[in-house]
Motif scaffolding. Structure first.
Motif, PDB file in Angstrom:
ATOM      1  N   PHE A 143       0.809  -1.229   0.000  1.00 56.54           N
ATOM      2  CA  PHE A 143       0.000   0.000   0.000  1.00 56.54           C
ATOM      3  C   PHE A 143       0.839   1.274   0.000  1.00 56.54           C
ATOM      4  O   PHE A 143       0.321   2.368   0.235  1.00 56.54           O
ATOM      5  N   ALA A 144       2.118   1.113  -0.259  1.00 64.05           N
ATOM      6  CA  ALA A 144       3.024   2.269  -0.165  1.00 64.05           C
ATOM      7  C   ALA A 144       2.780   3.311  -1.253  1.00 64.05           C
ATOM      8  O   ALA A 144       3.337   4.413  -1.186  1.00 64.05           O
ATOM      9  N   GLY A 145       1.948   2.980  -2.245  1.00 65.12           N
ATOM     10  CA  GLY A 145       1.571   3.984  -3.227  1.00 65.12           C
ATOM     11  C   GLY A 145       0.840   5.164  -2.594  1.00 65.12           C
ATOM     12  O   GLY A 145       0.740   6.228  -3.189  1.00 65.12           O
ATOM     13  N   ASN A 146       0.350   4.939  -1.381  1.00 65.83           N
ATOM     14  CA  ASN A 146      -0.385   5.995  -0.677  1.00 65.83           C
ATOM     15  C   ASN A 146       0.500   6.948   0.115  1.00 65.83           C
ATOM     16  O   ASN A 146       0.007   7.943   0.649  1.00 65.83           O
ATOM     17  N   ILE A 147       1.759   6.593   0.261  1.00 63.15           N
ATOM     18  CA  ILE A 147       2.653   7.475   1.023  1.00 63.15           C
ATOM     19  C   ILE A 147       3.742   7.997   0.095  1.00 63.15           C
ATOM     20  O   ILE A 147       3.843   7.561  -1.060  1.00 63.15           O
ATOM     21  N   SER A 148       4.541   8.888   0.571  1.00 67.33           N
ATOM     22  CA  SER A 148       5.553   9.497  -0.290  1.00 67.33           C
ATOM     23  C   SER A 148       6.692   8.515  -0.584  1.00 67.33           C
ATOM     24  O   SER A 148       6.932   7.581   0.179  1.00 67.33           O
ATOM     25  N   LYS A 149       7.355   8.743  -1.683  1.00 66.74           N
ATOM     26  CA  LYS A 149       8.483   7.909  -2.071  1.00 66.74           C
ATOM     27  C   LYS A 149       9.560   7.912  -0.977  1.00 66.74           C
ATOM     28  O   LYS A 149      10.147   6.874  -0.687  1.00 66.74           O
ATOM     29  N   TYR A 209       4.449  -0.846  -6.492  1.00 67.77           N
ATOM     30  CA  TYR A 209       4.605  -1.479  -5.183  1.00 67.77           C
ATOM     31  C   TYR A 209       3.999  -2.877  -5.179  1.00 67.77           C
ATOM     32  O   TYR A 209       4.500  -3.774  -4.513  1.00 67.77           O
ATOM     33  N   TYR A 226      -8.991   2.063  -2.253  1.00 68.59           N
ATOM     34  CA  TYR A 226      -8.854   2.186  -3.716  1.00 68.59           C
ATOM     35  C   TYR A 226     -10.224   2.233  -4.403  1.00 68.59           C
ATOM     36  O   TYR A 226     -10.384   2.833  -5.451  1.00 68.59           O
ATOM     37  N   ASN A 263       1.380   5.312  -8.941  1.00 71.77           N
ATOM     38  CA  ASN A 263       2.513   4.421  -8.711  1.00 71.77           C
ATOM     39  C   ASN A 263       2.194   3.182  -7.867  1.00 71.77           C
ATOM     40  O   ASN A 263       3.084   2.419  -7.536  1.00 71.77           O
ATOM     41  N   ALA A 264       0.920   2.971  -7.533  1.00 69.26           N
ATOM     42  CA  ALA A 264       0.553   1.807  -6.741  1.00 69.26           C
ATOM     43  C   ALA A 264       1.027   0.489  -7.370  1.00 69.26           C
ATOM     44  O   ALA A 264       1.609  -0.346  -6.673  1.00 69.26           O
TER      45      ALA A 264
END
Lengths: 181, 181
Positions: free
Chosen positions: A103-109, B151, B13, B147-148
């Motif tokens: 789910f890291a697409g939801n946080i910043s790189k 990940y 999502y 970008n999901a």
DNA sequence: CGTGGCATGTAATCGGTTACATGATTTA
DNA sequence: TAAATCATGTAACCGATTACATGCCACG
């Protein structure tokens, strides 16, 4: 289910107390089974009720008394039939860390990179801890027969390979996220 | 605990039914979390009682009716605070297979080699199944932001590396047991 | 006509985690 | 004097598994 068989297997090598078993699980068996001591005592009770193990109380001076457990014939039967039993392999990984990555697409790189770096750090420190393992194996090798330590090393080797794989994977993720290591 | 957060993350999502969630868990999320559908329905009830999700019943013709779940604001709060939360990594493997290997000193070398070969076979067939994964990822990529999918691929990559590591390890064990591959 | 997909659940049980509780002795 | 080791457990809770239950529709 398998904790019980792990206990039976260890008692098959020799008599042990709950405390000894907990030590074994948190050293030699840690690569594939982590056990809380409370759970061990619970399982010991259960196995005794089932007649698979017995104990006798050893009175000590200067130390708390202890219950030393032995495997019974019924216990050996159960253990060996489990050991020879069906070996269907399931993919068994459950990881909250990977769930977070998913789910890291939801946080910043930047945040996800720091998560991955933290992960790598934890892996490395685990690898270091692991260096003390051969000593444990030699310690237990005294009570176990012939080729048993070879198999113990196999499982320890699995642990090392796993952690190294984790490090490679995480470094690769960071690379793909476009930041130099 | 993490199944709940996985569900919240998926609903973040887009809206989904329990059935949809079960499909997602058994395809895209399978590399780090296996979930029984019964457990998903149970967790859905729990999350709704906590006010983290709601549902509305969709009447269908020609198909069973379904409950389509949505995440609430409270649910989003919970999800994002979990996602940003502490990332202490534990070594999480629990494997009955490795437990059997640990005790393989009690069985014949031939038996343990055949266990390892069986393991390799299972790993290879898992790798094959995994080839269909990119398709799943593209399917879900439609509903997910930017970008999901990157990940998601990371976690799938973890799965592939893990299984390959298993194969290497098992082949190495067989080699050490003194039998040619 | 059978299989697989769609769709949701209940009941019983179990295995495991977390937190708590106790207390003496040895070692640094 | 503080920390680690030895030693055993209880209570509450929870997350997960297994088995069971139902039933329609589409497709080959």
């Amino acid at each position: 289910m398998s904790l019980a068989h792990g206990i039976l297997g260890l008692l098959n090598y020799g008599d042990m107390s709950g405390y000894d078993l907990a030590k074994a699980f948190n050293s030699s068996l840690r690569f594939f089974w982590h056990a809380q001591n409370s759970q061990i005592y619970l399982t010991l009770d259960k196995l005794e009720k089932q007649g698979l193990i017995t104990h006798n109380l050893v009175i000590q001076t200067g130390r708390p008394n202890k219950k030393v457990y032995s495997i019974t014939e019924a216990g050996k039967d159960e253990f060996f039939s489990w050991l020879a039993g069906n070996t269907d392999t399931k993919y068994e990984i459950k990881s909250t860390f990977l769930m977070r990555i998913f789910f890291a697409g939801n946080i910043s790189k930047e945040q996800s990179i720091s998560m991955l770096k933290r992960f790598i750090k934890d892996c490395r420190s685990f690898l270091q801890e692991m260096d003390t393992v051969p000593a444990y194996i030699e310690e237990y090798a005294q009570i176990a027969p012939d080729n048993a330590p070879l198999y113990w090393q196999f499982t320890a080797d699995f642990g090392r390979r796993y952690v190294n794989m984790c490090i490679d994977w995480a470094e690769n993720c960071i690379r793909k996220l476009g930041e130099p290591l």
